[in-house]
Scaffold this active site. Structure first.
Site, PDB file in Angstrom:
ATOM      1  N   GLY A   1       0.868  -1.170   0.000  1.00 37.36           N
ATOM      2  CA  GLY A   1       0.000   0.000   0.000  1.00 37.36           C
ATOM      3  C   GLY A   1       0.911   1.228   0.000  1.00 37.36           C
TER       4      GLY A   1
ATOM      5  N   ASP B   1      -1.513   4.598  -6.456  1.00 36.85           N
ATOM      6  CA  ASP B   1      -0.056   4.492  -6.250  1.00 36.85           C
ATOM      7  C   ASP B   1       0.721   5.639  -6.870  1.00 36.85           C
ATOM      8  OD1 ASP B   1      -1.038   1.635  -5.831  1.00 36.85           O
ATOM      9  OD2 ASP B   1       1.017   1.637  -5.097  1.00 36.85           O
TER      10      ASP B   1
ATOM     11  N   ASN C   1      -3.259   2.511 -10.207  1.00 36.09           N
ATOM     12  CA  ASN C   1      -3.647   1.791  -8.987  1.00 36.09           C
ATOM     13  C   ASN C   1      -3.655   0.302  -9.316  1.00 36.09           C
ATOM     14  OD1 ASN C   1      -4.518   1.734  -6.214  1.00 36.09           O
ATOM     15  ND2 ASN C   1      -6.563   1.197  -6.956  1.00 36.09           N
TER      16      ASN C   1
HETATM   17  O1  MRU Z   1       0.507  -4.007  -4.709  1.00 36.11           O
HETATM   18  P1  MRU Z   1      -0.113  -3.288  -3.549  1.00 36.11           P
HETATM   19  O2  MRU Z   1      -0.931  -4.157  -2.691  1.00 36.11           O
HETATM   20  O3  MRU Z   1       0.905  -2.476  -2.781  1.00 36.11           O
HETATM   21  O4  MRU Z   1      -1.088  -2.248  -4.247  1.00 36.11           O
HETATM   22  C1  MRU Z   1      -1.790  -1.352  -3.426  1.00 36.11           C
HETATM   23  C2  MRU Z   1      -2.745  -0.500  -4.135  1.00 36.11           C
HETATM   24  O5  MRU Z   1      -2.892  -0.565  -5.335  1.00 36.11           O
HETATM   25  C3  MRU Z   1      -3.447   0.525  -3.302  1.00 36.11           C
HETATM   26  O6  MRU Z   1      -4.705   0.804  -3.818  1.00 36.11           O
HETATM   27  C4  MRU Z   1      -2.626   1.818  -3.273  1.00 36.11           C
HETATM   28  O7  MRU Z   1      -1.298   1.548  -2.919  1.00 36.11           O
HETATM   29  C5  MRU Z   1      -3.188   2.827  -2.350  1.00 36.11           C
HETATM   30  S1  MRU Z   1      -3.015   2.424  -0.646  1.00 36.11           S
HETATM   31  C6  MRU Z   1      -3.705   3.713   0.225  1.00 36.11           C
END
Ligand code: MRU
Length: 366
Positions: free
Chosen positions: A57, A256, A266
């Site tokens: 995240g 992201d 995202n």
């Molecule tokens: O691969 P991840 O689990 O890190 O991806 C996370 C996401 O896509 C979230 O939606 C994003 O990081 C926002 S967290 C507030």
């Protein structure tokens, strides 16, 4: 409310002990079945934890990286600033290579770097302490940032509230407590609604399971279920029938990296969801701290998309492989929702609508 706070406390993703001797993370790969914290001490352990999504995240990655760089800096033996800084940059570059898409990783590392440079005239031992305090500040600010995003999102929920009817909310991946320092981004409007006295039953949150790593099913539904908010898990490919049914009033997702023009990277599947939302006329909001907005990236075309291991798709979650050994696999971790499909982007500084670049600059985001 205290039970909700107890829950937040239990699942806080990144902590440090008083003497800053390690980073204490909740291992998100084991959820929802096992709540287990692990201690990160070495550069490899920190890098691996980010790469393997034990901590994940965008904002939580930023917090972990900030503490990680401060911790690695504390191990540097050099006594002069120049020699210290040379070793420090090597550690920064190493951590920066863990994941490419979430800009918060680079933002947090750059902030720790800028702090080191701004204090170059101080003794190295003092700089090391200052870096930990900067990491603390990044973590503490994130709590307030999530609250602000949540308050703005809550205003949108208030506009949708009708007597005797629950508000249908859809989210994708996990942009919740686990992904941040406390309230999440996409989940913050719901948590703020509870803090403002709404009953959990005033809302019903549908969580896309989020193939292939199941952050929606394993993490978001776990969080919301434990906070008492009625929650339904669905496979990603069920979003279309759900949106067509009229049950969803609003979509909140995290992010992201947002490009200057509002294109938003995202978790894989977000772009498809934006297309569906646009087709069915369901408002869709990106919830993003301003640290996720990358004004140096003009459009989504320039956002690097992380490609991940084939096994995540074919084997990791199954008792037996579900695709032939050796078959080719396409596994991008993120996609980019076109800014023209979005209703708005909620930052802690305010709600932005198109044209996004102007809206960001008007809020002082450069
Ligand atoms: O691969 P991840 O689990 O890190 O991806 C996370 C996401 O896509 C979230 O939606 C994003 O990081 C926002 S967290 C507030």
């Amino acid at each position: 409310m205290s039970s909700l706070n107890d829950f937040f406390e239990k699942v806080i993703s990144v902590k440090v002990p008083e003497d800053y001797s390690y980073i204490d993370i909740l291992d998100q790969t084991l959820l929802p079945g096992t709540i287990k914290r692990i201690e990160l001490r070495t550069r490899e352990e920190i890098w691996e934890a980010i790469k393997r999504l034990q901590v994940r995240g965008a904002p939580a990655i930023g917090v972990c990286a900030a503490y990680g760089l401060a911790l690695l800096a504390s191990y540097i033996k050099e006594e002069t600033y120049d020699a210290f800084y040379k070793a420090f940059i090597t550690e920064k570059e190493y951590l920066a290579s863990s994941r490419p898409t979430a800009v918060n990783l680079f933002w947090a590392l750059n902030r720790i770097d800028a702090t080191a440079q701004a204090n170059k005239d101080k003794p190295v031992e003092e700089i090391k302490q200052i870096l930990f305090r900067e990491a603390d500040a990044i973590r503490e600010e994130d709590v307030q940032i999530s609250r602000n995003i949540g308050e703005i999102g809550f205003e949108l929920l208030k506009d949708l509230k009708k007597p005797g009817k629950e508000i249908g909310i859809l989210t994708h991946c996990n942009a919740g407590t686990l992904a941040t320092a406390k309230y999440g981004t996409a989940t913050a409007p719901m948590y703020m609604a509870l803090e403002h006295g709404w009953a959990p039953e005033d809302m019903h949150v549908y969580c896309d399971e989020t193939r292939p790593l199941l952050q929606g099913a394993r993490l978001t539904s776990f969080e919301l279920y434990n906070s008492g908010i009625p929650t339904t898990v669905q496979c990603d490919n069920m979003a279309s029938i759900l949106l067509k049914s009229g049950k969803i009033d609003i979509i909140f997702v995290g992010c992201d990296r947002v490009a200057e023009n509002g294109d938003a990277a995202n978790k894989i599947g977000t772009s498809g969801l934006a297309i569906l939302a646009h087709h069915y006329g369901v408002p869709m909001y990106i919830c993003a701290p301003s640290s996720t907005i990358d004004m140096a990236t003009p459009t989504g075309e320039e956002i690097p998309i992380e490609m991940r291991d084939h096994d995540e798709v074919t084997a990791m979650w199954y008792k037996e492989r579900m695709a032939p050994e050796g078959v080719d696999v396409f596994n991008p971790a993120f996609d980019v929702a076109d800014h023209r499909l979005l209703t708005g982007i909620i930052t802690e500084k305010g709600l932005c609508t198109a044209p996004y670049g102007d809206a960001f600059r008007a809020l002082g985001i450069h």
